[in-house]
Scaffold this active site. Sequence first.
Site, PDB file in Angstrom:
ATOM      1  N   GLU A   1      37.381  31.551  34.365  1.00  0.00           N
ATOM      2  CA  GLU A   1      38.554  30.799  34.839  1.00  0.00           C
ATOM      3  C   GLU A   1      39.083  31.382  36.152  1.00  0.00           C
ATOM      4  O   GLU A   1      39.569  30.655  37.014  1.00  0.00           O
ATOM      5  CB  GLU A   1      39.660  30.781  33.774  1.00  0.00           C
ATOM      6  CG  GLU A   1      39.277  30.069  32.475  1.00  0.00           C
ATOM      7  CD  GLU A   1      38.657  28.694  32.679  1.00  0.00           C
ATOM      8  OE1 GLU A   1      38.980  28.030  33.687  1.00  0.00           O
ATOM      9  OE2 GLU A   1      37.823  28.295  31.834  1.00  0.00           O
TER      10      GLU A   1
ATOM     11  N   HIS B   1      38.364  29.549  43.724  1.00  0.00           N
ATOM     12  CA  HIS B   1      38.013  28.315  44.430  1.00  0.00           C
ATOM     13  C   HIS B   1      39.297  27.620  44.917  1.00  0.00           C
ATOM     14  O   HIS B   1      39.329  27.037  46.004  1.00  0.00           O
ATOM     15  CB  HIS B   1      37.255  27.406  43.453  1.00  0.00           C
ATOM     16  CG  HIS B   1      36.317  26.436  44.073  1.00  0.00           C
ATOM     17  ND1 HIS B   1      35.552  25.577  43.322  1.00  0.00           N
ATOM     18  CD2 HIS B   1      36.011  26.135  45.365  1.00  0.00           C
ATOM     19  CE1 HIS B   1      34.814  24.816  44.129  1.00  0.00           C
ATOM     20  NE2 HIS B   1      35.078  25.139  45.367  1.00  0.00           N
TER      21      HIS B   1
HETATM   22 ZN   LIG Z   1      34.559  25.985  34.031  1.00  0.00          ZN
END
Ligand SMILES: [Zn+2]
Length: 675
Positions: free
Chosen positions: A465, A471
């Site tokens: 996560e 990201h």
């Molecule tokens: Zn994922």
Amino acid sequence: MKNPLLEPFDMAPFSQIKNEHFKPAIEESISLAKAEIEAIANNKEAPNFQNTIAALDYAGYQLDRVTSVFFNLNSAETNEHIQKIAQEVSPLLSAFQNDITLNEGLFKRVKTVYEQKNSLDLNGEQQQLLDKRYKAFSRNGANLPEDKKERLREIDAELAKLKLTFGENVLAETNKFQMHLTDESDLAGLPEGAKEAAAQLAKTKELDGWLITLDYPSYIPFMKYAENRELRKKLSLAFGSKGFHGDELDNQKNVLKIAKLRFERAQLLGYATHAHYVLEERMAETPEKVNNFLQELLTKAKPAAEADFKQLQDFAKEIDGIDQLQKWDSAFYSEKLKQKLFDLDDETLKPYFKLENVIDGVFKVAEKLFGLSFKEVTNIDKYHEDVKTFEVYDANGDFLSLFYADFHPRPGKRGGAWMTSFKSQFRKDGKNVRPHVSNVCNFTPSTASKPSLLTFNEVTTLFHEFGHGLHGMLADTTYPSLSGTSVYWDFVELPSQVLENWCYEKEALELFAHHYETGELIPMELVQKIKDSATFQEGMQTVRQLSFGLLDMAWHGQDPTHITNVKSFESKAFAGTQLYPETPETCMSTSFSHIFQGGYASGYYSYKWAEVLDADAFAYFKEKGIFNKEVATKFKDYVLSKGGTANPMELYKKFRGAEPKIEALLERAGLLKSA
Ligand SMILES: [Zn+2]
């Protein structure tokens, strides 16, 4: 009375929000967004990229902010009121979305810009955005004449109904079956907890003895541990024949209808098949490429799968004299073999993974790779006292992101683990607006005597996560709808899955895996055991996953109009992937909810696709050093910061210097040794 959600806010003003603020805030934000969109559609100026495409992307900002606060809370800290509001506002939001896609004036402007795209001198990101905006209309039929539009709407309505019926039938079949046991010896082998649960279940139905059902918490332990082979067979056949009994809950007709309607829909929109339609917006691009990918992996994994099968067969023969291993023996003997090969349990590992240490570890990994620093702050408004808040800074000391971390289960939080955001990154008017990212998990909480100690699986989940989180945090794009994790579906798991790899590396574990009482570093033989057990039966697992991918592509990657028999069609698709004897009583398609009810049609391959990507990407790190700055910087510059601003294959090639190859996955999964 002021509504805090309608005042301009940067950080979500949780402490001021009351339930009654949500609905009016969402309604007013929808009106505002509508007005913004109308203004774009009715603009007197000729359409151009700025006044139409870019303007559309920035429209509805307030609605985005308000709904992300609302839906994030509905997942992480909900209550009856919030759930009720969600029921009320969801139709308003889909109606708003439909209004946009059906707005002909707006589409006309978008199309005008799209048709000039080669003469507009757009940069790569702008081309991507223009494409995305145009396709949001064309893929929903905006270019069709009225009669075909009408047919498209009919198909969509029918598909929605069929998918619902499909799912209801699977559920009804699951609930209908029960195996009532009154002789305790029939439960031999089951752990105490599973037995208790079975007795409890019987009690709720006012029955004596024990009840086993097709729900996973009941089904899985029985298949894994029950020594009674006949009962395992009975349960396994019941599980495998859901929707395949020729009665009113049978799904064969629904499967055929869904496949055929999807095909008709794709053809109407100008695509050869449903898979062509879906894959147009995927990194894999075409059915040919997906099929080649699945076949190549199958060819290479098959010998390992056969070796796994033989090992399991020999083991079953040796301990129980089983001559022919059947599907209902698989979980049972696998569990026994696994125990024999690796005696590894969660309790041995947990003391090395105190939550605070693991968080510190993932931060250090991010610091070593990308130069990030994390500062815990306590002056930020949060929705629950358990939530931790951090300011994230880049290597230059510039503010990058806000990071919320919410780790433990609560009533009101749904199960699982996910990354989300309260605010997306984008650039506007020369300003780089930074994101507010969140990770939500359900990890083992602390107790009065012990801190929160994570299982190894929870450790990899945290890294996973956090990879999605990076990201989001490192996003650096201009347009909000291309930012961060807004990428193609078969690309989005790359940052998350790649980060999990650090959990198996000595150099990374040294940063954080210290015993919470003694401070001792996790022994490397334990780490080796974790690695070995992670690849246990990987050959069989891989071939099984591939068989599902191939079945999915068979249903959606060709003209299905001639198909009449679901079972024989399925058997043909499975050819070359089956290790166990065929069972005529069972059928996978009639309960394959992923592809006939959920959103995985022509997408099942993406599980393996993402693994290939992350293994190939990590192999690059391994080659140069897992904390190599040059590789990490490329990963940041070409993948993490770029979101959906370019074709993912192009981004990947810039990072890696080549397209992903399957060899790294085969190697990591231990599939090469038996080949
Ligand atoms: Zn994922």
